[in-house]
Design a protein around this motif. Structure first.
Motif, PDB file in Angstrom:
ATOM      1  N   VAL A  32      38.199  11.614  17.957  1.00  0.00           N
ATOM      2  CA  VAL A  32      38.227  10.842  17.648  1.00  0.00           C
ATOM      3  C   VAL A  32      38.647   9.429  18.698  1.00  0.00           C
ATOM      4  N   ILE A 167      41.782   3.172   7.554  1.00  0.00           N
ATOM      5  CA  ILE A 167      42.716   4.410   8.468  1.00  0.00           C
ATOM      6  C   ILE A 167      42.876   4.877   7.843  1.00  0.00           C
ATOM      7  N   GLY A 168      43.730   4.881   6.401  1.00  0.00           N
ATOM      8  CA  GLY A 168      43.860   6.324   6.100  1.00  0.00           C
ATOM      9  C   GLY A 168      42.563   7.111   5.690  1.00  0.00           C
ATOM     10  N   ILE A 171      41.855   9.560   8.526  1.00  0.00           N
ATOM     11  CA  ILE A 171      42.504  10.603   8.656  1.00  0.00           C
ATOM     12  C   ILE A 171      42.504  10.828   7.813  1.00  0.00           C
ATOM     13  N   ALA A 191      45.760   2.549  17.317  1.00  0.00           N
ATOM     14  CA  ALA A 191      46.288   3.378  19.060  1.00  0.00           C
ATOM     15  C   ALA A 191      46.420   4.544  18.524  1.00  0.00           C
ATOM     16  N   PRO A 192      47.667   4.662  17.311  1.00  0.00           N
ATOM     17  CA  PRO A 192      48.008   6.055  16.500  1.00  0.00           C
ATOM     18  C   PRO A 192      46.850   7.007  16.308  1.00  0.00           C
ATOM     19  N   LEU A 193      45.934   6.387  16.083  1.00  0.00           N
ATOM     20  CA  LEU A 193      44.445   6.821  15.431  1.00  0.00           C
ATOM     21  C   LEU A 193      43.521   7.649  16.575  1.00  0.00           C
ATOM     22  N   LEU A 194      43.631   7.478  17.874  1.00  0.00           N
ATOM     23  CA  LEU A 194      43.017   8.531  18.536  1.00  0.00           C
ATOM     24  C   LEU A 194      43.582   8.985  19.820  1.00  0.00           C
ATOM     25  N   ASP A 195      42.492   9.842  19.672  1.00  0.00           N
ATOM     26  CA  ASP A 195      42.998  11.301  20.996  1.00  0.00           C
ATOM     27  C   ASP A 195      42.258  10.706  22.214  1.00  0.00           C
TER      28      ASP A 195
ATOM     29  N   ASP B   5      53.844   2.724  21.590  1.00  0.00           N
ATOM     30  CA  ASP B   5      52.819   2.787  21.664  1.00  0.00           C
ATOM     31  C   ASP B   5      53.106   3.182  23.427  1.00  0.00           C
ATOM     32  N   ILE B   9      52.934  10.118  21.125  1.00  0.00           N
ATOM     33  CA  ILE B   9      53.461  10.014  19.344  1.00  0.00           C
ATOM     34  C   ILE B   9      53.504  11.561  19.550  1.00  0.00           C
ATOM     35  N   ARG B  36      47.289  17.615   7.929  1.00  0.00           N
ATOM     36  CA  ARG B  36      46.824  16.708   7.325  1.00  0.00           C
ATOM     37  C   ARG B  36      47.482  15.887   6.649  1.00  0.00           C
ATOM     38  N   VAL B  40      48.419  11.830   7.286  1.00  0.00           N
ATOM     39  CA  VAL B  40      48.205  10.423   6.936  1.00  0.00           C
ATOM     40  C   VAL B  40      49.524  10.183   6.410  1.00  0.00           C
ATOM     41  N   THR B  43      50.166   8.152   9.106  1.00  0.00           N
ATOM     42  CA  THR B  43      49.300   7.191  10.095  1.00  0.00           C
ATOM     43  C   THR B  43      48.697   7.641  11.252  1.00  0.00           C
ATOM     44  N   VAL B  44      48.498   8.628  11.449  1.00  0.00           N
ATOM     45  CA  VAL B  44      48.129   9.264  13.197  1.00  0.00           C
ATOM     46  C   VAL B  44      46.877  10.077  13.125  1.00  0.00           C
ATOM     47  N   ASN B  45      46.175  10.499  14.356  1.00  0.00           N
ATOM     48  CA  ASN B  45      45.399  11.414  14.414  1.00  0.00           C
ATOM     49  C   ASN B  45      46.040  12.171  13.716  1.00  0.00           C
ATOM     50  N   VAL B  46      45.019  13.265  12.659  1.00  0.00           N
ATOM     51  CA  VAL B  46      45.239  14.935  12.862  1.00  0.00           C
ATOM     52  C   VAL B  46      46.254  15.922  14.622  1.00  0.00           C
ATOM     53  N   THR B  48      46.907  14.450  17.235  1.00  0.00           N
ATOM     54  CA  THR B  48      48.742  14.618  17.272  1.00  0.00           C
ATOM     55  C   THR B  48      50.051  15.274  16.171  1.00  0.00           C
TER      56      THR B  48
END
Lengths: 239, 123
Positions: A32, A167-168, A171, A191-195, B5, B9, B36, B40, B43-46, B48
């Motif tokens: 991502v 965002i949910g 994921i 930001a926490p969503l991004l690799d 941030d 994370i 997963r 969820v 709210t972070v990347n899988v 991570t």
């Protein structure tokens, strides 16, 4: 493994104006990635070139290994502003159109998405608020089983509840091998969503780094990193 | 959960779970949510979330059972060692900060002592 996106020496001019110059970018499968840059930096153009909606560039573009336009289009899912649909058209009818046009459109996934995003697909396009419109674009885009997904500023000007839902849904519904490129010009909320983040500035890609590496190596957040590049506080030799 | 941030994370996720394990909110043998679901919920990347859980497995605090998920170790000695490690880490951080304010060792102890004695009064 084939990379999701491979761009080499890409230059694109429109009406004698250089929009992108000497872009080189490789994105591995399953990531991502945030595509960050100010308005007008060339983020949307880069997406349109990937999707073969803008043509006439120099250099090579490959999407999941495919270099020719039609195959690139088949490998990626990109919904550009729902242009070309009648304003009075119901969401259901737009989805039916997608199902007819794209063989990889998964009807059940679409239904799951609109339920999760709390959308009523009996509404017409011209009845949608900004947030609902973005949610609908997300539902259409993610309902396809593509290799690469492009989301162009999905969070611009929408309320925080809609943003959290979107965002949910990303994921929850992103398959592990799918790659996602999300453009935005403010970053903190996602930001926490991004690799990884890719920064576009002065018509080219100036930085490409893993978000966790930014935190680890620089001790700063993704937003501060992005601003540091724009303000000239982080220099090329530090990247 | 609100993340800082500036700090990786995955590290913050690990710390969160470690605190829950030490506080007993996650008991020895308890099953953790799937990767997963962790992603969820937080709210972070899988990827991570995956990294956080993998490191906890590597550190021996989680047992990965093939096809069944991740479980808090039932080896209470490992949990005790983890608790000790986190205490040392937190005390070290406090000590370093107070030293930076030019407190000597006796003054550090005194400051902590005074704080403990007075905190009941203010609240």
């Amino acid at each position: 493994m084939t990379n999701a996106i491979e761009i080499t020496d890409l230059t694109y001019r429109k009406n004698y104006k250089t929009i992108l110059a000497d872009v080189n970018l490789t994105i591995a499968t399953g990531r991502v990635v945030g595509l960050l840059g100010e308005n007008g930096a060339g983020k949307t153009t880069l997406m349109r070139l990937l999707a073969d909606l803008a043509k006439g560039n120099h250099g090579n573009i490959a999407v999941a290994g495919a270099t020719r336009g039609p195959q690139r289009r088949a490998n990626l899912s990109f919904t550009e502003h729902l242009q070309g649909f009648r304003p009075g058209m119901k969401l259901r009818e737009v989805a039916d159109f997608y199902a007819a046009v794209y063989p990889d459109f998964a009807a059940q996934k679409y239904l799951d998405l609109i339920t999760f995003l709390q959308l009523d697909d009996d509404l017409a396009l011209n009845q949608l608020s900004r947030g609902m419109r973005e949610k609908f674009i997300i539902a259409l885009t993610l309902a396809r089983q593509a290799r690469v997904y492009l989301l162009d500023e999905p969070f611009a000007g929408i309320d925080s509840m809609s943003r959290k839902r979107i965002i949910g849904s990303i994921i929850r519904w992103k398959q592990p091998e799918a790659t996602m490129l999300i453009s935005d010009h403010y970053v903190t909320e996602i930001a926490p969503l991004l690799d990884e983040v890719v920064v576009v500035k002065d018509q080219t890609v100036v930085a490409h780094k893993s978000s966790e590496a930014i935190r680890q190596d620089f001790g700063i957040g993704v937003e501060a990193f992005y601003e540091g590049i724009y303000e000239g506080e982080i220099h090329d030799d530090e990247l | 959960m609100q993340f800082d941030d500036k700090v990786p994370i995955y590290y913050q996720i690990k710390t969160m779970f470690y605190h829950q394990i030490i506080a007993g909110e996650l008991a020895p043998g308890a099953k953790l949510p799937a990767v997963r679901q962790v992603a969820v919920d937080l709210t972070v990347n899988v990827n991570t979330a995956q990294r956080a859980l993998s490191e906890m497995v590597t550190e021996g605090i989680l047992d990965a059972k093939r096809g069944r998920g991740n479980f808090v170790t039932e080896d209470v000695a490992k949990i005790a060692a983890l608790k000790h490690r986190l205490i040392v880490q937190d005390v070290a951080a406090l000590y370093t900060q107070l030293h930076a304010l030019r407190l000597d060792d006796a003054a550090v102890v005194q400051a902590v002592q005074t704080y403990i004695e007075s905190k009941g009064e203010t609240s």
